[in-house]
Design a protein around this motif. Structure first.
Motif, PDB file in Angstrom:
ATOM      1  N   ILE A 117      13.675  13.633 -11.726  1.00  0.00           N
ATOM      2  CA  ILE A 117      15.384  13.621 -12.046  1.00  0.00           C
ATOM      3  C   ILE A 117      16.019  14.432 -11.009  1.00  0.00           C
ATOM      4  N   VAL A 118      15.440  15.525 -10.754  1.00  0.00           N
ATOM      5  CA  VAL A 118      15.989  16.469  -9.922  1.00  0.00           C
ATOM      6  C   VAL A 118      16.046  15.878  -8.371  1.00  0.00           C
ATOM      7  N   VAL A 119      14.980  15.192  -8.024  1.00  0.00           N
ATOM      8  CA  VAL A 119      14.950  14.560  -6.695  1.00  0.00           C
ATOM      9  C   VAL A 119      16.092  13.635  -6.672  1.00  0.00           C
ATOM     10  N   ARG A 120      16.224  12.872  -7.699  1.00  0.00           N
ATOM     11  CA  ARG A 120      17.289  12.014  -7.672  1.00  0.00           C
ATOM     12  C   ARG A 120      18.761  12.406  -7.627  1.00  0.00           C
ATOM     13  N   ALA A 121      18.915  13.518  -8.453  1.00  0.00           N
ATOM     14  CA  ALA A 121      19.933  14.346  -8.363  1.00  0.00           C
ATOM     15  C   ALA A 121      20.500  14.780  -7.226  1.00  0.00           C
ATOM     16  N   GLN A 122      19.589  15.358  -6.480  1.00  0.00           N
ATOM     17  CA  GLN A 122      19.651  15.641  -4.964  1.00  0.00           C
ATOM     18  C   GLN A 122      20.143  14.392  -3.963  1.00  0.00           C
ATOM     19  N   GLU A 123      19.417  13.586  -4.332  1.00  0.00           N
ATOM     20  CA  GLU A 123      19.635  12.185  -3.632  1.00  0.00           C
ATOM     21  C   GLU A 123      21.169  11.819  -3.726  1.00  0.00           C
ATOM     22  N   ILE A 124      21.441  11.751  -4.967  1.00  0.00           N
ATOM     23  CA  ILE A 124      22.968  11.545  -5.400  1.00  0.00           C
ATOM     24  C   ILE A 124      24.006  12.335  -4.736  1.00  0.00           C
ATOM     25  N   ILE A 125      23.761  13.609  -4.848  1.00  0.00           N
ATOM     26  CA  ILE A 125      24.677  14.611  -4.232  1.00  0.00           C
ATOM     27  C   ILE A 125      24.525  14.510  -2.795  1.00  0.00           C
ATOM     28  N   THR A 126      23.572  14.171  -2.196  1.00  0.00           N
ATOM     29  CA  THR A 126      23.455  14.015  -0.731  1.00  0.00           C
ATOM     30  C   THR A 126      24.365  12.776  -0.194  1.00  0.00           C
ATOM     31  N   THR A 127      24.034  11.718  -0.948  1.00  0.00           N
ATOM     32  CA  THR A 127      24.878  10.473  -0.890  1.00  0.00           C
ATOM     33  C   THR A 127      26.376  10.742  -0.802  1.00  0.00           C
ATOM     34  N   ALA A 128      26.835  11.454  -2.081  1.00  0.00           N
ATOM     35  CA  ALA A 128      28.079  11.683  -2.157  1.00  0.00           C
ATOM     36  C   ALA A 128      28.644  12.333  -1.003  1.00  0.00           C
ATOM     37  N   ARG A 129      27.973  13.499  -0.456  1.00  0.00           N
ATOM     38  CA  ARG A 129      28.530  14.238   0.758  1.00  0.00           C
ATOM     39  C   ARG A 129      28.591  13.566   1.825  1.00  0.00           C
ATOM     40  N   GLU A 130      27.502  12.604   2.048  1.00  0.00           N
ATOM     41  CA  GLU A 130      27.575  11.542   3.115  1.00  0.00           C
ATOM     42  C   GLU A 130      28.926  10.706   3.117  1.00  0.00           C
ATOM     43  N   LYS A 131      29.024  10.091   1.940  1.00  0.00           N
ATOM     44  CA  LYS A 131      30.293   9.299   1.991  1.00  0.00           C
ATOM     45  C   LYS A 131      31.533   9.959   2.041  1.00  0.00           C
ATOM     46  N   SER A 132      31.682  11.291   1.511  1.00  0.00           N
ATOM     47  CA  SER A 132      32.847  12.022   1.660  1.00  0.00           C
ATOM     48  C   SER A 132      32.966  12.263   3.016  1.00  0.00           C
ATOM     49  N   LYS A 133      31.915  12.683   3.848  1.00  0.00           N
ATOM     50  CA  LYS A 133      32.151  13.169   5.497  1.00  0.00           C
ATOM     51  C   LYS A 133      32.504  11.807   6.128  1.00  0.00           C
ATOM     52  N   LYS A 134      32.056  10.564   5.788  1.00  0.00           N
ATOM     53  CA  LYS A 134      32.257   9.432   6.403  1.00  0.00           C
ATOM     54  C   LYS A 134      33.649   9.149   6.110  1.00  0.00           C
ATOM     55  N   ILE A 135      34.081   9.120   5.117  1.00  0.00           N
ATOM     56  CA  ILE A 135      35.637   8.884   4.749  1.00  0.00           C
ATOM     57  C   ILE A 135      36.614   9.886   5.370  1.00  0.00           C
ATOM     58  N   ILE A 136      36.274  11.168   5.451  1.00  0.00           N
ATOM     59  CA  ILE A 136      37.074  12.245   6.194  1.00  0.00           C
ATOM     60  C   ILE A 136      36.897  12.081   7.570  1.00  0.00           C
ATOM     61  N   ASP A 137      35.837  11.562   8.317  1.00  0.00           N
ATOM     62  CA  ASP A 137      35.573  11.358   9.515  1.00  0.00           C
ATOM     63  C   ASP A 137      36.394  10.131  10.010  1.00  0.00           C
ATOM     64  N   ASP A 138      36.222   9.057   9.099  1.00  0.00           N
ATOM     65  CA  ASP A 138      37.249   7.889   9.461  1.00  0.00           C
ATOM     66  C   ASP A 138      38.530   8.056   9.590  1.00  0.00           C
ATOM     67  N   ALA A 139      39.307   9.021   8.580  1.00  0.00           N
ATOM     68  CA  ALA A 139      40.522   9.355   8.489  1.00  0.00           C
ATOM     69  C   ALA A 139      41.007  10.099   9.557  1.00  0.00           C
ATOM     70  N   ASN A 140      39.891  11.263  10.012  1.00  0.00           N
ATOM     71  CA  ASN A 140      40.352  11.819  11.280  1.00  0.00           C
ATOM     72  C   ASN A 140      40.386  10.878  12.593  1.00  0.00           C
ATOM     73  N   ARG A 141      39.505   9.905  12.683  1.00  0.00           N
ATOM     74  CA  ARG A 141      39.600   8.966  13.861  1.00  0.00           C
ATOM     75  C   ARG A 141      40.877   8.299  13.730  1.00  0.00           C
ATOM     76  N   MET A 142      41.273   7.897  12.519  1.00  0.00           N
ATOM     77  CA  MET A 142      42.450   6.925  12.214  1.00  0.00           C
ATOM     78  C   MET A 142      43.809   7.842  12.681  1.00  0.00           C
ATOM     79  N   TYR A 143      43.736   9.216  12.401  1.00  0.00           N
ATOM     80  CA  TYR A 143      44.743  10.057  12.674  1.00  0.00           C
ATOM     81  C   TYR A 143      44.941  10.025  14.212  1.00  0.00           C
TER      82      TYR A 143
END
Length: 167
Positions: free
Chosen positions: A70-96
């Motif tokens: 459970i702890v490992v899976r939680a860390q994976e979920i949090i890491t995935t959320a951070r990666e998605k967030s970073k990708k969305i922000i990077d995409d927005a910066n590139r568009m900008y």
């Protein structure tokens, strides 16, 4: 460990694995171990103790392994959320950056980038919150299971102590 001194009914229990029995065997090994002078330390047979501990580890309830998963899976979920967030922000910066050429486009791009960033931050916050809620529920379930297991172990230890005291 030699079981020849055990009463017949206890030898039957040794045939199937019993966590409490294993713990009691280790306690008995420690109680009967040779003392080290001028200290509370003792000398035990390392191989025998390691074998007992490995046996105990191999027979731990599945809920303990599940809590680690459970702890490992939680860390994976949090890491995935951070990666998605970073990708969305990077995409927005590139568009900008690509829309800076023209003033009207730049103004529209800034508005759109702000909206995308806000949406990305909201989405990231929701993903983090969902991950934390999910992890909290899983850890709570694991905690309940472990608490029940500990309560059972304590009850069994108390029963064994009572049996030992009455002998």
């Amino acid at each position: 460990m030699d079981n020849s001194n055990y009463p017949q009914n206890q030898q039957r229990r040794v045939e199937r694995y019993d966590l409490i029995s294993n713990i009691n065997d280790m306690i008995e090994i420690l109680r009967s171990a040779s003392g080290v002078p001028f200290s509370s330390n003792c000398a035990v047979d390392r191989n025998e103790m390691i074998a007992s501990l490995e046996d105990l580890k191999n027979h731990l309830p599945a809920s303990i392994a599940q809590s680690n998963d459970i702890v490992v899976r939680a860390q994976e979920i949090i890491t995935t959320a951070r990666e998605k967030s970073k990708k969305i922000i990077d995409d927005a910066n590139r568009m900008y950056a690509s829309k800076v050429n023209d003033h009207e486009i730049t103004r529209g791009a800034r508005d759109e980038a702000d909206n995308i960033l806000a949406a990305a931050e909201n989405q990231a916050d929701e993903l983090r919150k969902s991950a934390h809620i999910y992890v909290k529920q899983l850890l709570s379930d694991a905690n309940n299971t472990l608490s029940e297991s500990i309560a059972k172990i304590q009850t069994n230890l108390a029963e064994i102590d009572t049996t030992i005291d009455s002998m």
